[in-house]
Design a protein around this motif. Structure first.
Motif, mmCIF file in Angstrom:
data_model
loop_
_atom_site.group_PDB
_atom_site.id
_atom_site.type_symbol
_atom_site.label_atom_id
_atom_site.label_comp_id
_atom_site.label_asym_id
_atom_site.label_seq_id
_atom_site.Cartn_x
_atom_site.Cartn_y
_atom_site.Cartn_z
ATOM 1 N N THR A 259 -6.739 -5.626 -9.408
ATOM 2 C CA THR A 259 -6.682 -7.055 -9.097
ATOM 3 C C THR A 259 -7.879 -7.814 -9.656
ATOM 4 N N ASP B 54 -2.600 -10.930 -8.665
ATOM 5 C CA ASP B 54 -1.610 -10.507 -7.677
ATOM 6 C C ASP B 54 -0.766 -9.368 -8.240
ATOM 7 N N ILE B 55 -0.717 -8.247 -7.510
ATOM 8 C CA ILE B 55 0.084 -7.098 -7.911
ATOM 9 C C ILE B 55 0.948 -6.691 -6.719
ATOM 10 N N PRO B 56 2.265 -6.869 -6.809
ATOM 11 C CA PRO B 56 3.147 -6.621 -5.661
ATOM 12 C C PRO B 56 2.974 -5.242 -5.018
ATOM 13 N N ASP B 57 2.741 -4.213 -5.817
ATOM 14 C CA ASP B 57 2.607 -2.867 -5.262
ATOM 15 C C ASP B 57 1.459 -2.747 -4.269
ATOM 16 N N TYR B 58 0.468 -3.641 -4.386
ATOM 17 C CA TYR B 58 -0.716 -3.539 -3.539
ATOM 18 C C TYR B 58 -0.758 -4.579 -2.415
ATOM 19 N N VAL B 59 0.252 -5.429 -2.328
ATOM 20 C CA VAL B 59 0.189 -6.563 -1.406
ATOM 21 C C VAL B 59 -0.093 -6.113 0.018
ATOM 22 N N GLU B 60 0.655 -5.159 0.522
ATOM 23 C CA GLU B 60 0.492 -4.736 1.916
ATOM 24 C C GLU B 60 -0.866 -4.068 2.132
#
Length: 270
Positions: free
Chosen positions: A93, A196-202
């Motif tokens: 990120t 922003d990287i969806p795989d890391y959002v949580e």
């Protein structure tokens, strides 16, 4: 005999506490930060305090501050290389520029100041370089990869540099705190990745929640650490490292245990 201390990043946090502890011990302190006004605001007027502006990423400025300190006080007995900040977040990120900035401050800036002061200490065959690292310079975790990378680099540099200086009478102390109750984890000292990287959002949401919850509630007392540093500086023999805080000792110990296990496993595999 009164010592002359040069402290970087002295306007707040651990740097401010070390400068205050040195003043309380009767020492002379040259306190620096990027903003001169910030340093002046951090301290009451004191006969043994001299405030200077210093951006540690500017090598010429570091040389000027060292020269001015020596000209005014005759010596630099203790250098506290404290200035730095943290990039907190997942590696992917961060932009390349953000990662390079982390190293520019935490590693190369710290090198600039040491390079400015070390020749003076070598000539005198005396002095102590205190480098504020972190337990994150010994063990890394998810969310701290970039910051840890810069502190791992500081550790490797100073471990070798200390051995080069020791025969010339210059001592070194690497300070590796755990989590201290300072503003280190707020936006004044820390920043987060911008990609922003969806795989890391949580996972990132959980990490940010941890940081926000820990900020201001860290277990380590910076005043106690500052007092330890000042006390060690007065001793003839200085340890090469100070791992400070129960959390830091636990994490460092776990890393040592892990390394021992992996070294043994490596030998067993041939």
């Amino acid at each position: 005999m009164t010592k002359v201390w040069l402290v970087t990043g002295a306007s707040r946090g651990l740097g401010r506490e070390i400068a205050r502890a040195a003043l309380d011990a009767g020492e002379t302190v040259v306190a620096t930060a990027r903003s001169l006004d910030a340093v002046l605001d951090a301290f009451e007027k004191h006969d043994r305090l001299h405030a200077l502006a210093l951006d540690i990423t500017d090598a010429d400025a570091a040389n000027s501050v060292a020269a001015e300190t020596i000209e005014r006080f005759g010596a630099i007995d203790v250098l506290v290389n404290n200035a730095g900040y943290a990039e907190l977040g997942f590696f992917e990120t961060f932009t390349d520029a953000a990662v390079r900035r982390q190293f520019e401050v935490n590693l190369f800036g710290t090198m600039n100041v040491a390079r400015a002061v070390a020749p003076h200490m070598r000539v005198r065959r005396s002095g102590l370089i205190v480098t504020i690292s972190s337990v994150s310079g010994l063990a890394s975790n998810g969310g701290g990869a970039v910051y840890s990378a810069s502190k791992f680099a500081v550790e490797g540099w100073m471990e070798g540099f200390a051995q080069e200086l020791a025969p010339l009478g210059v001592r070194s102390l690497l300070v590796e705190p755990g989590m201290l109750r300072t503003d280190f984890m707020d936006r004044k000292s820390a920043s987060f990745g911008s990609i922003d990287i969806p795989d890391y959002v949580e996972a990132i949401a959980q990490y940010r929640s941890f940081v926000e919850g820990a900020n201001g509630n860290q277990p380590g007392d910076p005043k106690l650490l500052a007092a330890r540093v000042v006390a060690l500086a007065s001793q003839a023999e200085t340890p090469s490292r100070l791992v400070f805080g129960d959390d830091a000792r636990q994490w460092a110990g776990a890393k040592v245990d892990q390394l021992r296990k992996e070294i043994t496993q490596s030998a067993d595999r041939g």
